[in-house]
Enzyme design. Sequence first.
Site, PDB file in Angstrom:
ATOM      1  N   HIS A 184     -27.284   6.231  11.880  1.00 16.12           N
ATOM      2  CA  HIS A 184     -26.423   5.167  11.365  1.00 16.12           C
ATOM      3  C   HIS A 184     -25.828   5.505   9.998  1.00 16.12           C
ATOM      4  O   HIS A 184     -24.827   4.917   9.595  1.00 16.12           O
ATOM      5  CB  HIS A 184     -27.184   3.832  11.313  1.00 16.12           C
ATOM      6  N   ASP A 233     -31.949   6.291  16.856  1.00 13.29           N
ATOM      7  CA  ASP A 233     -31.195   6.302  15.602  1.00 13.29           C
ATOM      8  C   ASP A 233     -31.470   7.561  14.784  1.00 13.29           C
ATOM      9  O   ASP A 233     -31.471   7.531  13.561  1.00 13.29           O
ATOM     10  CB  ASP A 233     -31.499   5.052  14.767  1.00 13.29           C
ATOM     11  N   SER A 287     -32.240   5.425   3.580  1.00 15.75           N
ATOM     12  CA  SER A 287     -32.257   5.783   4.997  1.00 15.75           C
ATOM     13  C   SER A 287     -32.000   7.269   5.187  1.00 15.75           C
ATOM     14  O   SER A 287     -31.042   7.821   4.633  1.00 15.75           O
ATOM     15  CB  SER A 287     -31.195   4.978   5.761  1.00 15.75           C
TER      16      SER A 287
END
Length: 265
Positions: free
Chosen positions: A3, A35, A113
């Site tokens: 993402h 992901d 992330s």
Amino acid sequence: KRHVIEGTPLAQIKLDFADGQKLNPSRIWTDKDTDLAVMQVEGENLVTARLGDSDKLEIGDFVLAMGSPFGLSHSVTYGIISAVGRRDLSLGREGLRFQNFIQTDAAINPGNSGGPLINLRGEVVGINTAIASNGGGSEGIGFTIPVNMAKVIAEQLVTQGKVTRAFLGVHLDSQFSSEAAIRAGLPSLQGARVTAITPNSPASRADVKVGDIILQFDGHRIADDNHLVNLVSLTPINKPVEVVIFRDGQPRTIEVAVGQRSDFE
């Protein structure tokens, strides 16, 4: 993390290294269901991180989260493992089907992330992915993909160009409760109860029956239905696996060779 780079041209993805190198990836592989993303990078004197064993993590282990929260590169936060095996979370990510998160209170903020979660031996044990927050910042509940899961996905992406999901061929009872487990003869809630069998599937050929409770899969004790789904999905195709089932008040061990999910869809 998929993402983080999704939809971004290779030329606009910039990797800054501690020695001053600034590189662009030459190729990217992604897996929507977890992901995860893998980037191919070519440079000089690149140093690889040491990978740990996320299966050995225990609640209370001290860990460090590294990343670039709010654009502050090389930031490090410190905390503990709060929980393992977090599944069935609503993280707002379309297509995120397979979950087996490590939970940590090491502060994870927007920009973390894709950064590593590291144990005190300097080994990467997870990839930071999400937070549970009312205001968008860290509130002590962060989620990390275990590195053992990431390794399996990454190896398949690089060698095959895609992830091949394994298939057992059972439908599971998502409402399996403590009361139901005790009625079946188990001392407590554990395992995943089978509610249906796919015809001609690996489970069917191994004589798994409706009502069986799957207690172990390939040496792993099964916590619930989502746990079993994750374990099966990461199993190599056609690998013979020992499965412990609970039937008629007794555990039994059978062998199953999982198939390829796409063959049954």
